[in-house]
Design a protein around this motif. Structure first.
Motif, PDB file in Angstrom:
ATOM      1  N   TYR A  33     -28.698  -3.357 -28.950  1.00 29.57           N
ATOM      2  CA  TYR A  33     -28.311  -4.368 -29.929  1.00 29.57           C
ATOM      3  C   TYR A  33     -29.284  -4.399 -31.105  1.00 29.57           C
ATOM      4  CZ  TYR A  33     -25.199  -6.427 -26.417  1.00 29.57           C
ATOM      5  OH  TYR A  33     -24.206  -6.642 -25.488  1.00 29.57           O
ATOM      6  N   GLY A  34     -28.735  -4.475 -32.309  1.00 30.15           N
ATOM      7  CA  GLY A  34     -29.568  -4.896 -33.426  1.00 30.15           C
ATOM      8  C   GLY A  34     -29.914  -6.359 -33.223  1.00 30.15           C
ATOM      9  N   ALA A  55     -31.578   1.248 -32.546  1.00 32.48           N
ATOM     10  CA  ALA A  55     -32.207   2.551 -32.362  1.00 32.48           C
ATOM     11  C   ALA A  55     -33.047   2.882 -33.582  1.00 32.48           C
ATOM     12  CB  ALA A  55     -31.148   3.620 -32.157  1.00 32.48           C
ATOM     13  N   GLY A  56     -34.205   3.358 -33.347  1.00 34.00           N
ATOM     14  CA  GLY A  56     -35.064   3.731 -34.471  1.00 34.00           C
ATOM     15  C   GLY A  56     -35.863   2.591 -35.017  1.00 34.00           C
ATOM     16  N   GLY A  57     -35.366   1.368 -34.811  1.00 32.63           N
ATOM     17  CA  GLY A  57     -36.144   0.210 -35.204  1.00 32.63           C
ATOM     18  C   GLY A  57     -36.261  -0.036 -36.683  1.00 32.63           C
ATOM     19  N   SER A  58     -35.320   0.490 -37.492  1.00 28.59           N
ATOM     20  CA  SER A  58     -35.408   0.223 -38.931  1.00 28.59           C
ATOM     21  C   SER A  58     -35.265  -1.271 -39.178  1.00 28.59           C
ATOM     22  CB  SER A  58     -34.349   0.996 -39.689  1.00 28.59           C
ATOM     23  OG  SER A  58     -33.057   0.599 -39.307  1.00 28.59           O
ATOM     24  N   TYR A  95     -36.492 -21.753 -36.606  1.00 26.62           N
ATOM     25  CA  TYR A  95     -36.254 -20.324 -36.565  1.00 26.62           C
ATOM     26  C   TYR A  95     -35.453 -19.963 -35.314  1.00 26.62           C
ATOM     27  CZ  TYR A  95     -39.354 -19.509 -40.503  1.00 26.62           C
ATOM     28  OH  TYR A  95     -39.913 -19.491 -41.755  1.00 26.62           O
ATOM     29  N   TYR A  96     -34.452 -19.127 -35.525  1.00 27.45           N
ATOM     30  CA  TYR A  96     -33.546 -18.702 -34.458  1.00 27.45           C
ATOM     31  C   TYR A  96     -33.469 -17.176 -34.419  1.00 27.45           C
ATOM     32  CZ  TYR A  96     -31.668 -23.456 -35.135  1.00 27.45           C
ATOM     33  OH  TYR A  96     -31.512 -24.815 -35.269  1.00 27.45           O
ATOM     34  N   CYS A  97     -33.191 -16.646 -33.255  1.00 27.09           N
ATOM     35  CA  CYS A  97     -32.907 -15.216 -33.152  1.00 27.09           C
ATOM     36  C   CYS A  97     -31.452 -15.043 -32.694  1.00 27.09           C
ATOM     37  CB  CYS A  97     -33.840 -14.522 -32.169  1.00 27.09           C
ATOM     38  SG  CYS A  97     -33.571 -14.978 -30.453  1.00 27.09           S
ATOM     39  N   ASN A  98     -30.933 -13.851 -32.912  1.00 25.25           N
ATOM     40  CA  ASN A  98     -29.598 -13.522 -32.432  1.00 25.25           C
ATOM     41  C   ASN A  98     -29.413 -12.025 -32.474  1.00 25.25           C
ATOM     42  OD1 ASN A  98     -26.797 -13.773 -31.659  1.00 25.25           O
ATOM     43  ND2 ASN A  98     -26.833 -15.815 -32.574  1.00 25.25           N
ATOM     44  N   ALA A  99     -28.457 -11.551 -31.715  1.00 26.25           N
ATOM     45  CA  ALA A  99     -28.060 -10.159 -31.800  1.00 26.25           C
ATOM     46  C   ALA A  99     -27.087 -10.003 -32.966  1.00 26.25           C
ATOM     47  CB  ALA A  99     -27.408  -9.710 -30.494  1.00 26.25           C
ATOM     48  N   LEU A 100     -26.989  -8.797 -33.460  1.00 29.89           N
ATOM     49  CA  LEU A 100     -26.141  -8.522 -34.614  1.00 29.89           C
ATOM     50  C   LEU A 100     -25.079  -7.482 -34.293  1.00 29.89           C
ATOM     51  CD1 LEU A 100     -28.713  -8.189 -37.552  1.00 29.89           C
ATOM     52  CD2 LEU A 100     -27.186 -10.100 -37.101  1.00 29.89           C
TER      53      LEU A 100
END
Length: 119
Positions: A33-34, A55-58, A95-100
């Motif tokens: 997941y991004g 992937a790659g962590g950009s 502040y919140y996080c989420n998958a994209l």
């Protein structure tokens, strides 16, 4: 799905904080997941702050935080982090996080973590 943010607090202008977001219950492996960090200040809409690819962590950042915030991830711990430095009062927000997916948040929001920058 659970997204549990932590690490917020009260900090003086110019200070630093590191936020963490522990993710669980994803259908696929966390690393596929991004991930993203958003924030919402009082009376304002939630805004995207930073993203990190699966992937790659950009990474990508809002202009307002470029050069001050760094997003990174620990796939072994199913955790995404937001390292914040040179904090300003205008960074005050929950502040919140989420998958994209397709640059949109896809899971229900967690409780967030409050960051307050004030002298």
């Amino acid at each position: 799905v659970q997204l549990v943010e932590s690490g917020g607090g009260l900090v003086q202008p110019g200070g630093s904080l590191r936020l963490s977001c522990a993710a669980s219950g994803f259908t696929y492996t966390f690393s596929s997941y991004g991930m993203s960090w958003y924030r919402q200040a009082p009376g304002k809409e939630r805004e995207l702050v930073a993203t990190i690819a699966s992937a790659g962590g950009s990474t990508n950042y809002a202009d307002s935080v470029k050069g001050r915030f760094i997003i990174h991830r620990g796939n072994a711990k199913n955790t995404v982090y937001l390292q914040m430095k040179s904090l300003k009062p205008e960074d005050t927000a929950v502040y919140y996080c989420n998958a994209l997916r397709s640059n949109l948040a896809i899971f229900p929001w967690g409780q967030g973590t409050q960051v307050t920058v004030s002298s």
